[in-house]
Enzyme design. Structure first.
Site, PDB file in Angstrom:
ATOM      1  N   VAL A  15       0.826  -1.216   0.000  1.00 20.74           N
ATOM      2  CA  VAL A  15       0.000   0.000   0.000  1.00 20.74           C
ATOM      3  C   VAL A  15       0.857   1.263   0.000  1.00 20.74           C
ATOM      4  O   VAL A  15       0.661   2.155  -0.833  1.00 20.74           O
ATOM      5  CB  VAL A  15      -0.958  -0.014   1.215  1.00 20.74           C
ATOM      6  CG1 VAL A  15      -1.608   1.349   1.426  1.00 20.74           C
ATOM      7  CG2 VAL A  15      -2.034  -1.069   1.005  1.00 20.74           C
ATOM      8  N   GLU A 158      -4.168  -5.986  -4.892  1.00 23.98           N
ATOM      9  CA  GLU A 158      -2.849  -6.384  -5.392  1.00 23.98           C
ATOM     10  C   GLU A 158      -3.034  -6.961  -6.789  1.00 23.98           C
ATOM     11  O   GLU A 158      -4.012  -7.642  -7.064  1.00 23.98           O
ATOM     12  CB  GLU A 158      -2.215  -7.405  -4.449  1.00 23.98           C
ATOM     13  CG  GLU A 158      -1.777  -6.751  -3.157  1.00 23.98           C
ATOM     14  CD  GLU A 158      -1.220  -7.731  -2.137  1.00 23.98           C
ATOM     15  OE1 GLU A 158      -0.797  -8.829  -2.526  1.00 23.98           O
ATOM     16  OE2 GLU A 158      -1.236  -7.388  -0.947  1.00 23.98           O
ATOM     17  N   ASN A 231     -14.535  -4.987   3.070  1.00 17.27           N
ATOM     18  CA  ASN A 231     -13.782  -6.237   2.964  1.00 17.27           C
ATOM     19  C   ASN A 231     -14.591  -7.414   3.497  1.00 17.27           C
ATOM     20  O   ASN A 231     -14.576  -8.502   2.916  1.00 17.27           O
ATOM     21  CB  ASN A 231     -12.442  -6.130   3.699  1.00 17.27           C
ATOM     22  CG  ASN A 231     -11.355  -5.611   2.776  1.00 17.27           C
ATOM     23  OD1 ASN A 231     -11.630  -5.238   1.637  1.00 17.27           O
ATOM     24  ND2 ASN A 231     -10.124  -5.596   3.241  1.00 17.27           N
ATOM     25  N   CYS A 283      -5.382  -9.427   3.645  1.00 20.00           N
ATOM     26  CA  CYS A 283      -6.468  -8.538   4.074  1.00 20.00           C
ATOM     27  C   CYS A 283      -7.720  -9.267   4.557  1.00 20.00           C
ATOM     28  O   CYS A 283      -8.107  -9.114   5.707  1.00 20.00           O
ATOM     29  CB  CYS A 283      -6.831  -7.575   2.942  1.00 20.00           C
ATOM     30  SG  CYS A 283      -5.526  -6.393   2.611  1.00 20.00           S
TER      31      CYS A 283
HETATM   32  N1  LIG Z   1      -1.977  -5.311   0.669  1.00 19.37           N
HETATM   33  C1  LIG Z   1      -3.170  -4.880   0.273  1.00 19.37           C
HETATM   34  O1  LIG Z   1      -3.692  -5.283  -0.771  1.00 19.37           O
HETATM   35  C2  LIG Z   1      -3.911  -3.855   1.090  1.00 19.37           C
HETATM   36  C3  LIG Z   1      -5.015  -3.189   0.528  1.00 19.37           C
HETATM   37  C4  LIG Z   1      -5.686  -2.240   1.294  1.00 19.37           C
HETATM   38  C5  LIG Z   1      -5.286  -1.980   2.595  1.00 19.37           C
HETATM   39  N2  LIG Z   1      -4.220  -2.660   3.111  1.00 19.37           N
HETATM   40  C6  LIG Z   1      -3.794  -2.324   4.482  1.00 19.37           C
HETATM   41  O2  LIG Z   1      -2.662  -1.465   4.399  1.00 19.37           O
HETATM   42  C7  LIG Z   1      -1.750  -1.729   5.486  1.00 19.37           C
HETATM   43  C8  LIG Z   1      -0.376  -2.072   4.950  1.00 19.37           C
HETATM   44  O3  LIG Z   1      -0.479  -3.258   4.190  1.00 19.37           O
HETATM   45  P1  LIG Z   1       0.709  -3.759   3.240  1.00 19.37           P
HETATM   46  O4  LIG Z   1       0.205  -4.970   2.536  1.00 19.37           O
HETATM   47  O5  LIG Z   1       1.225  -2.609   2.444  1.00 19.37           O
HETATM   48  O6  LIG Z   1       1.789  -4.173   4.353  1.00 19.37           O
HETATM   49  P2  LIG Z   1       3.336  -4.542   4.136  1.00 19.37           P
HETATM   50  O7  LIG Z   1       3.654  -5.467   5.236  1.00 19.37           O
HETATM   51  O8  LIG Z   1       3.562  -4.941   2.721  1.00 19.37           O
HETATM   52  O9  LIG Z   1       4.106  -3.154   4.355  1.00 19.37           O
HETATM   53  C9  LIG Z   1       4.259  -2.531   5.598  1.00 19.37           C
HETATM   54  C10 LIG Z   1       5.579  -1.766   5.568  1.00 19.37           C
HETATM   55  O10 LIG Z   1       5.671  -0.971   6.740  1.00 19.37           O
HETATM   56  C11 LIG Z   1       7.025  -0.960   7.153  1.00 19.37           C
HETATM   57  N3  LIG Z   1       7.095  -0.567   8.561  1.00 19.37           N
HETATM   58  C12 LIG Z   1       6.659  -1.231   9.652  1.00 19.37           C
HETATM   59  N4  LIG Z   1       6.922  -0.527  10.780  1.00 19.37           N
HETATM   60  C13 LIG Z   1       7.527   0.616  10.384  1.00 19.37           C
HETATM   61  C14 LIG Z   1       8.053   1.749  11.076  1.00 19.37           C
HETATM   62  N5  LIG Z   1       7.985   1.846  12.400  1.00 19.37           N
HETATM   63  N6  LIG Z   1       8.613   2.729  10.346  1.00 19.37           N
HETATM   64  C15 LIG Z   1       8.692   2.642   9.008  1.00 19.37           C
HETATM   65  N7  LIG Z   1       8.222   1.598   8.300  1.00 19.37           N
HETATM   66  C16 LIG Z   1       7.641   0.596   8.982  1.00 19.37           C
HETATM   67  C17 LIG Z   1       7.482  -2.390   6.893  1.00 19.37           C
HETATM   68  O11 LIG Z   1       8.894  -2.494   6.837  1.00 19.37           O
HETATM   69  C18 LIG Z   1       6.803  -2.675   5.548  1.00 19.37           C
HETATM   70  O12 LIG Z   1       7.638  -2.330   4.460  1.00 19.37           O
HETATM   71  C19 LIG Z   1      -2.406  -2.841   6.300  1.00 19.37           C
HETATM   72  O13 LIG Z   1      -3.175  -2.261   7.319  1.00 19.37           O
HETATM   73  C20 LIG Z   1      -3.329  -3.516   5.300  1.00 19.37           C
HETATM   74  O14 LIG Z   1      -4.422  -4.154   5.910  1.00 19.37           O
HETATM   75  C21 LIG Z   1      -3.517  -3.568   2.393  1.00 19.37           C
END
Ligand SMILES: NC(=O)c1ccc[n+]([C@@H]2O[C@H](COP(=O)([O-])OP(=O)(O)OC[C@H]3O[C@@H](n4cnc5c(N)ncnc54)[C@H](O)[C@@H]3O)[C@@H](O)[C@H]2O)c1
Length: 472
Positions: A15, A158, A231, A283
């Protein structure tokens, strides 16, 4: 008229990274911060750490111009007007969302706030998280007039994440005052006013200057619930069609015809009516559990969400039993597994039903040779190569000498296999398709025993139709 906004995005995952490059694409100045140094190093060199269509080109176009990557939060906070929090919110032990990454980030942000900022929840979070974020900022000594908290849930999928971001069905902004809502309106103005779509290099999609993106402003609580309930509803649709598929199969009906017949009703729609091995990914499972937990905390019995989860778990067991029924016994059998990612067009294997099914088959004594167009490297980290888990470079070498093929992810290329070649590679012409990529009658003509979901199985002449399958 749109203006350039300085934005900090925290988290460069599926995201955060997509949001960062897309904000740069529409003309904003973005600093993307991640505490994973290896990831930031890759991004600084223009290498996308995830498989996502259009991402490499967008990254190349905007790197060190509209978007930069760093591990250093302080200068990024000082330079920006809006801070998007896009860190993970995984499932906690009770089913609730684990918000410890969000809390850690907010405590860090608080150290650097010296002028007005809008903190934007991009991560999927339970209702009232906006309140907790505010409270956390106060606890860390930030004056209330120096910040607002806004919910701006992300709906991208995704595989089509960049297009979804730039051509959204809707943008939801949950803000409890006008000042913060206006900043979010400014950020999304190129999409909502349609100016982005007039640019020659704009990514084509369903929005246009005449049909720009729609932005809905609600309270922060409503926005938080919009994400969870959307969702949960999509997961419910999948579990519903899977339950119907099981009924269809037991009465020799065809779930694909049933889904088409249902979906042609515009009130229902065809999307998310695909029967299969159940939903997965990072998700739906955690968001259904978190939403159920939130309801429980409010004393509301949202039992249907627990049923959605149960049907989904059961769907994998049903598929496992189909494999067993098709092969008689499992110990010592060799299977070609097509698909590892939780869905097509991504390398994401988090909570992938394909991985769960493979693990279960390995536990039952099966050896697997797997192929996936994008997810092999990520899978090797959780299922390292061994006697019972091998990886192949294409579907045909995976099938070489195997007792059967199982299809676990709906990649387009798995629906266009060279069936003659596949048949020759296999020991027995058996395909157990968890994604319904072929028509049973056609597969029988091609000489296969073909077992799918919610449709009668068909049997090759060589295999013959069993009088009755009794599970041993
Ligand atoms: N993946 C999807 O399709 C999707 C779609 C909509 C919403 N979301 C939501 O978005 C959020 C993120 O999902 P994602 O799939 O991108 O997760 P992800 O795990 O791919 O990415 C999270 C990132 O945050 C970084 N991070 C963690 N702690 C940190 C900190 N203290 N400082 C800086 N960086 C930090 C991690 O290193 C990682 O790169 C979640 O809440 C998820 O539910 C995801």
């Amino acid at each position: 008229m749109s203006r350039q906004v300085s934005i900090c995005v925290i988290g460069s995952g599926y995201v955060g990274l997509v949001a960062a490059v897309c904000f740069a694409e529409v003309g904003h100045k973005v600093i993307c911060v991640d505490n994973n140094e290896a990831k930031v190093n890759m991004l600084q060199q223009g290498i996308a750490p995830i498989y996502e269509e259009h991402l490499p080109e967008m990254l190349a176009r905007h790197l060190n111009k509209g978007v930069t990557f760093t591990t250093d939060l302080g200068p990024a906070i000082e330079a920006c007007e809006a801070v998007f929090i896009a860190v993970g919110t995984p499932q906690g032990s009770s089913g609730s969302a684990d918000l410890s990454y969000v809390e850690a980030v907010v405590s860090e942000i608080a150290r650097y706030v010296t002028s007005y900022k809008v903190l934007v929840e991009k991560s999927t979070v339970p209702v009232y998280t906006n309140e907790w974020v505010s409270r956390c900022m106060h606890r860390h000594g930030v004056e209330p007039e120096l910040f607002d908290v806004v919910s701006n849930p992300e709906f991208l999928r995704e595989g089509t994440a960049i297009e979804d971001f730039l051509h959204p069905d809707r943008i939801v902004v949950g803000a409890n005052n006008d000042r913060s809502a206006q900043l979010l309106r400014d950020i999304y103005a190129p999409l909502t006013e349609g100016t982005y779509y007039t640019q020659p290099e704009a990514l084509p999609g369903m929005c246009s200057p005449a049909n720009p993106a729609k932005l809905l402003v609600t309270s922060a609580q409503s926005a938080e619930i919009i994400k969870h309930s959307s969702n949960a509803f999509l997961a419910l649709k999948i579990s519903f069609i899977n339950a119907v598929a099981n009924l269809a199969e037991s009465v020799d009906a065809d779930i694909e015809d049933i889904a088409t017949g249902m979906g042609l009703d515009s009130r229902i729609g065809t999307r998310f009516l695909r029967a299969g091995i159940g939903y997965g990914g990072s998700c739906f499972p955690k968001d259904v559990a978190a939403f159920y937990w939130v309801a429980q905390q409010q004393g509301i019995d949202f039992q249907i969400l627990d049923e959605v989860r149960k049907i989904n778990a059961h769907q994998q067991e049903i598929f496992f039993n189909k494999v067993r029924a098709a092969l008689w016994t499992l110990r010592g059998k060799k299977l070609a597994a097509l698909g590892l990612a939780f869905k097509a067009d991504t390398d994401d294997i988090r909570d992938s039903p394909a991985i769960d099914i493979i693990r279960k088959l390995i536990d039952a004594g099966v050896s697997i040779t797997a192929y996936d167009p994008a997810a092999i490297e990520k899978t090797k980290a959780v299922l390292p190569p061994s006697d019972s888990m091998q990886y192949a470079e294409d579907p045909y070498s995976a099938a070489e000498g195997a007792d059967a093929v199982i299809i676990l992810t709906e990649w387009k290329e798995f629906g266009k296999l060279d069936l003659h070649r596949l048949n020759h590679a296999l020991k027995f012409p058996i395909i157990i398709d968890g994604r319904n990529l072929y028509k049973p009658a056609f597969m029988q003509e091609q000489g296969f025993t073909y077992v799918s979901v919610g449709r009668p199985a068909v049997y090759s002449a060589q295999q013959g139709k069993p009088r009755k399958i009794v599970l041993s």
